[in-house]
Design an enzyme around this catalytic site. Structure first.
Site, mmCIF file in Angstrom:
data_model
loop_
_atom_site.group_PDB
_atom_site.id
_atom_site.type_symbol
_atom_site.label_atom_id
_atom_site.label_comp_id
_atom_site.label_asym_id
_atom_site.label_seq_id
_atom_site.Cartn_x
_atom_site.Cartn_y
_atom_site.Cartn_z
ATOM 1 N N SER A 33 0.241 -0.450 0.149
ATOM 2 C CA SER A 33 0.107 0.000 0.084
ATOM 3 C C SER A 33 0.666 1.446 -0.263
ATOM 4 C CB SER A 33 -0.597 0.031 1.032
ATOM 5 O OG SER A 33 -0.339 0.009 2.649
ATOM 6 N N ASP A 336 -4.344 8.382 7.696
ATOM 7 C CA ASP A 336 -5.403 7.056 7.871
ATOM 8 C C ASP A 336 -5.076 6.021 8.861
ATOM 9 O OD1 ASP A 336 -3.272 5.227 6.933
ATOM 10 O OD2 ASP A 336 -5.769 5.273 4.875
ATOM 11 N N HIS A 339 -1.011 5.111 6.493
ATOM 12 C CA HIS A 339 -0.252 5.423 5.510
ATOM 13 C C HIS A 339 -0.011 7.000 5.868
ATOM 14 C CE1 HIS A 339 -3.043 1.850 4.236
ATOM 15 N NE2 HIS A 339 -1.761 1.570 3.850
#
Ligand SMILES: *[C@@H]1O[C@H](CO)[C@@H](O)[C@H](O)[C@H]1NC(C)=O
Ligand SMILES: *[C@@H]1O[C@H](CO)[C@@H](O)[C@H](O)[C@H]1NC(C)=O
Ligand SMILES: *[C@@H]1O[C@H](CO)[C@@H](O)[C@H](O)[C@H]1NC(C)=O
Length: 364
Positions: A33, A336, A339
């Site tokens: 991610s 979040d 991240h």
């Protein structure tokens, strides 16, 4: 004399910056991610549907792109610094005409080790994706057929390409830590996780890669997810920045193991240029003195989330009902819960390019 020295410094350094565009014709990225630009979204994003919604992508792109941030990621800043287009996700271009400027194989949630390893440990069902590093390498080999045919042609093209292997491995630890495994238990996995990264590097070098960047880990013990789900009643578990010491030390342990392995690979493949990118070192000032760099919201509280001391709530994570986003993400480090914001990624990218946190240097 002073003027002459200044002139030399100024013009030598600007020349090196100006010479970087055009240095690579393509970038190929493998990862999770931290660098996925849409593969997970194109796979349905079942394990993390919040990524389909704003505020993901609200800055810069103004719509959700599958990136786990409000805006651009480090891979986007790397493409920019070399004057190349943003990397399209493999799953968007696999069936179309060949893209000669680079492709992204990273998938949100991807692990360095294969899912079978985690299923054997009973934590397989926690995984968000089965598109681990070896699946991503398979995608690369598949794509390669459309990019070049003879060995000579492939070697010439890949010699002028930059390969990024990672950050990889973070998820191999993050899911198990949240599941409840201890630092001591996971230390025993580090040789296998680093081994999987080293194997990928070998495969890519055999395929013709010469220039590659291999990043280490972020200080995940500073993330709102860890601070919330793995909080400790013991004050001495925290460092002066408010991060969980034992987890940060664990991620540094991985980095040191990886660096040793990269040194062996450099000796084995002396023609290759294997660059280590120190994400940990490049990002640590953000956690020590966030306000000094304009991150007035601090480093530990997530911009987007569903409440709680670090604005992270597992049942109302960013992009889902019950969560809200801060007004100004550029004042926050944590986007979040796990991240970073575009602003924080930009800060870290600049330190990788110009601050000596990639060795040997990426821009020279
Ligand atoms: C991964 O593979 C396993 C076994 O084939 C399957 O049960 C699971 O649903 C898959 N997970 C994801 C996220 O696709
Ligand atoms: C708190 O942590 C320290 C060191 O990490 C340890 O020595 C001490 O026993 C812990 N205290 C409690 C109450 O758990
Ligand atoms: C977390 O989210 C749930 C669901 O929206 C909510 O019921 C709960 O109160 C929230 N917890 C905190 C600490 O804000």
């Amino acid at each position: 004399m002073k003027i002459l020295v200044f002139f030399l410094l100024c013009c030598l350094s600007s020349k090196s910056v100006l010479s970087s565009p055009g240095r690579y014709e393509a970038i190929f990225n493998f990862g999770n991610s931290l660098s996925d630009t849409g593969n997970f979204l194109l796979s349905g994003a079942l394990a993390f549907p919040g990524i389909k919604n704003l505020p993901y992508g609200e800055t810069f792109f103004h719509h959700p792109t599958g990136r786990c941030s409000n805006g651009r990621l480090m891979i986007d800043f790397i493409a920019e610094v070399f004057g190349l287009p943003f990397l399209p996700p493999y799953l968007a271009v696999a069936k179309g005409p060949p893209v000669r400027t680079g492709v992204n194989f990273a998938v949100v949630g991807a692990t360095a080790l294969d899912p079978s390893f985690f299923y054997a440990q009973k934590i397989g069902p926690l995984l968000w994706t089965n598109d681990s590093l070896s699946v991503q390498l398979g995608w690369f080999k598949n794509l390669k057929k459309s990019l070049c045919t003879t060995k000579q042609e492939c070697d010439d093209y890949f010699k002028k390409s930059l390969f990024l292997v990672g950050e990889m491995g973070g998820n191999d630890y993050i899911f198990p830590f949240i599941f409840g495994l201890s630092v001591k238990q996971l230390r025993a996995w580090v040789p296998q996780v680093v081994g999987a990264i080293a194997r990928a590097i070998r495969i890519l070098i055999e395929e013709g890669a010469v220039d590659m960047v291999v990043p280490g880990q972020f200080p995940v013990g500073c993330s709102a997810v860890f601070l919330t789900l793995l909080h400790s009643p013991n004050k001495s578990a925290y460092d002066p920045s408010g991060c969980l010491k034992a987890y940060n030390a664990f991620f540094e342990y991985h980095d040191n193991y990886l660096k040793q392995e990269l040194q062996k690979l450099r000796e084995e493949y002396s023609h290759a240029r294997i660059m280590y990118a120190d994400y940990y070192g490049a990002s640590i000032p953000l956690y020590r003195t966030p306000k000094h760099y304009g991150f007035y919201g601090g480093a530990l509280r997530a911009c987007c989330g569903g409440g709680g001391p670090y604005n992270y709530n597992n049942s109302a994570s960013c992009g889902n009902p019950g969560s809200t986003a801060c007004e100004d993400p550029s004042a926050f480090v944590d986007w979040d819960g796990i991240h970073l914001t575009e602003a924080a990624y930009h800060f870290v990218s600049k330190r990788l390019f110009y601050g000596g946190f990639t060795s040997p240097p990426l821009l020279s």
